[in-house]
Design a protein around this motif. Structure first.
Motif: not given
Lengths: 253, 308
Positions: B103-104, B106, B109-110, B115
């Motif tokens: 989630f983090y 995302k 912006g990875l 991720r």
């Protein structure tokens, strides 16, 4: 991407928090309620079941929209989960919109499941549902989107309890806006009439989304009307979300 | 370029019920250089968390500004460079560590591949693999802190801002965090952290700053701040008779008895030497002689007293 990530997370949390258990209550309430009403309305059972199912979709949907919606942003601040989120390279409006979209998706699932089960129950009883039933479910969903936008706005501004009271009041007034304009003759020319007129134009007219009686009585509703009501709801919702984003932009968390 | 630069950074929170609270931070001018470990000290309510929140863009300054590697902290671009660990980090209770990091990632912006790579790297570094698919809900304080550290490291930030990272941890947990901070320093990251645990700060910080009532009263390298002056001398002696004990005791400030012998505290080195001569004169045995220099804790207390 970030809006969708927040939305997905909001949806997933709500599902794991067992918010969807409300669907079980819906099924039971619809089954028992329409059965009970069916007994006292001889020959009208199908009509009653359709009317009752659509009303239940609206009531349960509004309850979720108000009670979950008004704590959407507030809960994140209160539980401090927001700290690690808005310190990311993202704009605050992305967070607010993400929360809203996640909630809209949840309500979409709830409305669809309730609408489809209502239709299935009617079919099981030997009746049929026409396109007006589908329109009625869609417009109920649009109404829920608007109520959720109000809830999101107040969630950015105040506590869930106060927010819920305010949104519920708006919902009630929004279903009875005509009393603000259809005033007795002795109100003509008074300041009260002008104030009430202004309120009439500000308060959302939720009656636009209520075509449940038409659906129950097989009265055709034009596609144009449905599109017009959806456009009205979309514009109003967009304005509310802009206000919610502005309210949250400079908020200290 | 400096990792953190604040100019006249000030914050007064909004009035509640018509009463305006006192300012939480007053005119903070601070520079933290790149690849430095900076310890931010102060009592509860001194303004440490307020400063950290201002650096991370969680709250807006009333006056002044803060820059992160030259970027205004109000701009979201500055937050690409920061990894933030709040005090007692809170996460979504129904998510697992794997989902939390995804989630983090995302939000940062990875891409999906990036991720996945982040998960592999951070789960190994913070030993999260064994709890990868358990929900955060039942996690202990130490497990949450490890997850919090992993979340702070998502996106490989150049600056780590840690709010009380050792608070509430057991000695093993504290040691793990301490080692992690030193490892991050070796990886050329800048670390800015607040702490109450002065011993830890003394061990790992290059520089410290002390906040008292919202004002930065002292800052600098630890070895420059602490005086080389000997503040007291502890002497342990055994085999002394009653008269000898009385004579040595009268030279010092306090005395206690342990299995090792009599512990005497002397105010300075000359008095301590005189005490040693007295012990020998009475045929006593000198067990230990320790000159104590000023600690960070002593310095911290001195800074508090000077301000009040």
């Amino acid at each position: 991407m970030r809006i969708l990530a927040v939305a997905h997370n909001t949806f997933r949390e709500a599902v794991r928090d067992k918010v969807l258990y409300v669907l079980v209550f819906f099924a039971l309430a619809t089954l028992l309620g329409s059965k009970a009403l069916g007994w006292i309305s001889i020959g009208q059972e199908i009509k009653i079941v359709i009317d009752f199912s659509l009303a239940a979709v609206s009531v349960f949907g509004v309850l979720i929209a108000i009670f979950v919606g008004t704590s959407l942003v507030y809960k994140e601040i209160d539980k401090r989960t927001i700290y690690t989120i808005i310190c990311r390279p993202m704009s605050r409006y992305e967070f607010v919109l993400g929360k809203y979209v996640g909630m809209a998706a949840l309500l979409g699932v709830v409305t669809a499941v309730m609408g489809i089960s209502g239709a299935a129950y009617v079919t099981m009883l030997g009746g049929t549902v026409d396109v007006t039933y589908i329109y009625a479910v869609i417009l109920t969903y649009w109404e829920l989107l608007m109520v959720t936008a109000f809830a999101t706005l107040f969630s950015s501004l105040t506590s869930p309890i106060l927010g819920a009271i305010i949104v519920f009041s708006i919902y009630v007034v929004g279903h009875a806006t005509t009393i603000l304009i259809d005033l007795p003759a002795h109100f003509d020319g008074t300041t009260s009439k002008k104030v009430l007129e202004i309120i009439y134009y500000i308060v959302p007219n939720f009656s636009n989304f209520n075509i449940r009686a038409e659906a129950a009585n097989n009265v055709a509703v034009s596609f144009d009307y449905v599109i017009w009501a959806m456009a009205y709801g979309t514009v109003y919702t967009a304005m509310l979300l802009v206000l919610a984003a502005i309210a949250f932009e400079n908020k200290d968390v | 370029m400096d990792a953190i630069e604040t100019k006249n950074l000030s914050k007064t929170y909004r009035a509640q019920y018509g009463r305006r609270p006192p300012p939480s931070l007053v005119g903070l001018d601070l520079i933290v250089a790149e690849n430095e470990v900076f310890g931010f000290l102060g009592r509860n309510g001194a303004g440490k968390t307020t400063t950290i929140k201002l650096l991370c863009g969680l709250i807006r300054p009333t006056r002044g500004d803060a820059r992160i590697f030259g970027e205004d902290s109000k701009r979201k671009e500055s937050r690409r460079l920061i990894g933030y660990l709040p005090e007692n980090p809170y996460f979504y209770e129904y998510l697992t560590p794997r989902e939390t990091l995804d989630f983090y990632g995302k939000l940062h912006g990875l891409s999906a591949a990036a991720r996945e790579a982040e998960w592999k790297k951070l789960s190994e570094l913070l030993d999260l693999k064994s709890i990868a698919d358990q929900r955060v809900r039942g996690f202990s304080k130490g497990m949450r802190q490890r997850l919090g550290f992993a979340v702070a490291l998502v996106g490989d930030p150049k600056l780590l801002v840690l709010d009380e990272p050792m608070s509430g941890l057991d000695p093993l947990g504290r040691r793990a965090i301490r080692e992690l901070i030193l490892r991050m320093r070796d990886e050329k990251k800048t670390i800015f952290f607040s702490s109450h645990v002065l011993g830890d700060v003394e061990q790992i910080c290059d520089r410290v700053g002390i906040l008292v009532k919202g004002k930065l009263t002292r800052h600098g390298r630890i070895e420059e701040l602490l005086t080389e002056k000997i503040t007291k001398v502890e002497i342990i002696a055994s085999g002394l008779n009653g008269a000898a004990i009385g004579e040595v005791k009268n030279l010092g400030t306090s005395m206690r008895v342990s299995e090792a012998g009599h512990h005497f505290i002397m105010p300075d080195l000359p008095t301590a030497n005189l005490a040693v001569r007295t012990i020998h004169k009475h045929d006593g045995q000198l067990v230990d002689f320790a000159a104590v220099k000023e600690s960070l804790e002593d310095y911290f207390m001195r800074a508090q007293e000077a301000q009040s």
